[in-house]
Design a protein around this motif. Structure first.
Motif, PDB file in Angstrom:
ATOM      1  N   ASP A  86      -1.307   5.717  -0.809  1.00 55.20           N
ATOM      2  CA  ASP A  86      -0.278   4.730  -1.122  1.00 55.20           C
ATOM      3  C   ASP A  86       0.417   4.241   0.148  1.00 55.20           C
ATOM      4  O   ASP A  86       1.636   4.113   0.214  1.00 55.20           O
ATOM      5  CB  ASP A  86       0.748   5.339  -2.090  1.00 55.20           C
ATOM      6  N   VAL A  87      -0.408   3.929   1.151  1.00 53.50           N
ATOM      7  CA  VAL A  87       0.076   3.595   2.493  1.00 53.50           C
ATOM      8  C   VAL A  87       0.301   2.092   2.639  1.00 53.50           C
ATOM      9  O   VAL A  87      -0.494   1.278   2.155  1.00 53.50           O
ATOM     10  CB  VAL A  87      -0.948   4.056   3.556  1.00 53.50           C
ATOM     11  N   THR A  88       1.382   1.728   3.297  1.00 52.29           N
ATOM     12  CA  THR A  88       1.527   0.369   3.810  1.00 52.29           C
ATOM     13  C   THR A  88       0.879   0.367   5.191  1.00 52.29           C
ATOM     14  O   THR A  88       1.363   1.036   6.113  1.00 52.29           O
ATOM     15  CB  THR A  88       3.001  -0.047   3.909  1.00 52.29           C
ATOM     16  N   LEU A  89      -0.229  -0.343   5.324  1.00 52.89           N
ATOM     17  CA  LEU A  89      -1.026  -0.326   6.548  1.00 52.89           C
ATOM     18  C   LEU A  89      -0.762  -1.608   7.317  1.00 52.89           C
ATOM     19  O   LEU A  89      -0.971  -2.710   6.806  1.00 52.89           O
ATOM     20  CB  LEU A  89      -2.503  -0.192   6.182  1.00 52.89           C
ATOM     21  N   VAL A  90      -0.275  -1.449   8.551  1.00 53.82           N
ATOM     22  CA  VAL A  90       0.169  -2.572   9.368  1.00 53.82           C
ATOM     23  C   VAL A  90      -0.673  -2.623  10.632  1.00 53.82           C
ATOM     24  O   VAL A  90      -0.762  -1.634  11.370  1.00 53.82           O
ATOM     25  CB  VAL A  90       1.658  -2.430   9.749  1.00 53.82           C
ATOM     26  N   GLY A  91      -1.288  -3.763  10.886  1.00 50.87           N
ATOM     27  CA  GLY A  91      -2.108  -3.904  12.084  1.00 50.87           C
ATOM     28  C   GLY A  91      -1.760  -5.156  12.853  1.00 50.87           C
ATOM     29  O   GLY A  91      -1.185  -6.106  12.315  1.00 50.87           O
ATOM     30  N   HIS A  92      -2.134  -5.143  14.128  1.00 44.38           N
ATOM     31  CA  HIS A  92      -1.959  -6.321  14.970  1.00 44.38           C
ATOM     32  C   HIS A  92      -3.268  -6.606  15.688  1.00 44.38           C
ATOM     33  O   HIS A  92      -3.844  -5.715  16.310  1.00 44.38           O
ATOM     34  CB  HIS A  92      -0.841  -6.087  15.990  1.00 44.38           C
ATOM     35  N   ASP A 108      -8.089   2.416  -2.650  1.00 47.59           N
ATOM     36  CA  ASP A 108      -7.254   3.334  -3.428  1.00 47.59           C
ATOM     37  C   ASP A 108      -6.215   4.042  -2.582  1.00 47.59           C
ATOM     38  O   ASP A 108      -5.243   4.591  -3.118  1.00 47.59           O
ATOM     39  CB  ASP A 108      -8.148   4.374  -4.113  1.00 47.59           C
ATOM     40  N   ARG A 109      -6.361   4.040  -1.264  1.00 43.63           N
ATOM     41  CA  ARG A 109      -5.406   4.720  -0.384  1.00 43.63           C
ATOM     42  C   ARG A 109      -4.319   3.785   0.153  1.00 43.63           C
ATOM     43  O   ARG A 109      -3.385   4.237   0.807  1.00 43.63           O
ATOM     44  CB  ARG A 109      -6.125   5.377   0.791  1.00 43.63           C
ATOM     45  N   VAL A 110      -4.461   2.494  -0.074  1.00 39.75           N
ATOM     46  CA  VAL A 110      -3.565   1.514   0.546  1.00 39.75           C
ATOM     47  C   VAL A 110      -2.720   0.829  -0.517  1.00 39.75           C
ATOM     48  O   VAL A 110      -3.235   0.285  -1.492  1.00 39.75           O
ATOM     49  CB  VAL A 110      -4.375   0.474   1.346  1.00 39.75           C
ATOM     50  N   ARG A 111      -1.415   0.844  -0.310  1.00 41.95           N
ATOM     51  CA  ARG A 111      -0.486   0.143  -1.199  1.00 41.95           C
ATOM     52  C   ARG A 111      -0.464  -1.346  -0.885  1.00 41.95           C
ATOM     53  O   ARG A 111      -0.524  -2.191  -1.771  1.00 41.95           O
ATOM     54  CB  ARG A 111       0.921   0.712  -1.042  1.00 41.95           C
TER      55      ARG A 111
END
Length: 278
Positions: A86-92, A108-111
């Motif tokens: 349930d991760v908020t995944l932030v990339g640049h 399924d692992r990413v919110r």
């Protein structure tokens, strides 16, 4: 700062706070410190991680292994080691590309996703930086580049091109850190090696997220000279982000130049809501 071992390579990361997890992945040429303002703000309400990708920051810079698949395996190993869900995944930039590729394989692992200036062949192609990437793909002299150190004045020009203006008043220390980082041994070798992998990101230019894909927020600086914001707008047509944010006057390092706006975008994304905001 902490470390985890990935196939014998030491990977540095920062961890702070408690609560729903947020993971930050940086760009080519940068490191975890570009997210300092966001980490400091969001650690009050979230468990926050900022990772140094292989070859950057305080992570090891081995002789090889600079492939998209290896970086994806590293991200996967980190999620599994920390049991992140349930991760908020932030990339640049390259970190955005990795974030999107990871989520394709592990939705399924990413919110939710926050993609700052996502790197694809299309978003790179119209810019001056693309010429350097093409050269890096054609010239295989990694052993020589591993011994080359970029002079300080040239490092300053590299960082300046990533800013929308000559000054970033909110983060003078971060800008100075990035300039110093570009003079480190192996920095040129690592970036040239990864540039050979950019064509493998072409699938992202055609990717249409299914209806149940985690919601996406895109963030661009209107004066981005490293990647092309206009090409980013074209990419948005296929990605269909819930929020498409353009920060006026900011360059490539939008999280450094407009830290509060980027922090607000990440905070909003943590809800996982699908709100159309163009």
């Amino acid at each position: 700062m902490r470390y985890f071992d990935f196939r014998g390579t030491s990977i540095a990361y920062d961890e702070a706070g408690a609560g729903p997890p947020i993971v930050f992945l940086h760009n080519l040429g940068g490191d975890r410190h570009i997210w300092r303002a966001q980490v400091d703000a969001l650690r009050q309400t979230h468990r926050v991680f900022a990772i140094d990708l292989i070859g950057y920051g305080d992570s090891d810079a081995p002789d090889d292994g600079y492939t998209v698949e290896n970086y994806l395996a590293m991200v996967t190993a980190f999620f599994e080691e920390q049991d992140l869900r349930d991760v908020t995944l932030v990339g640049h930039c390259f970190g955005s590309a990795l974030s999107l590729l990871y989520t394709q394989r592990n939705p399924d692992r990413v919110r939710s996703l926050v993609l700052s200036s996502p790197l694809t062949p299309a978003t790179l192609r119209p810019t001056r930086t693309a010429w350097a990437a093409r050269l890096g793909r054609r010239v295989h002299i990694d052993s020589l580049l591993a011994r080359v150190r970029i002079p300080g004045p040239l490092a300053g020009l590299i960082v300046a091109e990533q800013l929308g203006s000559e000054k970033a008043p909110h983060a003078t220390d971060i800008v100075a850190h990035l300039r110093e980082s570009w003079t480190e041994p192996r920095r040129l070798m690592v970036t040239a090696a990864i540039s050979r992998e950019i064509p493998r990101l072409g699938e992202l230019d055609e990717f249409v997220p299914p209806h149940d894909f985690p919601p996406i927020t895109t963030v661009w600086g209107s004066r981005n000279r490293v990647l092309c914001a206009r090409a980013g707008a074209t990419l948005n047509r296929t990605l269909g982000p819930s929020r498409a944010i353009v920060v006026e006057g900011a360059g490539h390092l939008v999280m450094v130049e407009a830290p509060d706006q980027v922090t607000a975008a990440v905070r909003a994304a943590t809800t996982g809501a699908r709100v159309v905001d163009s």
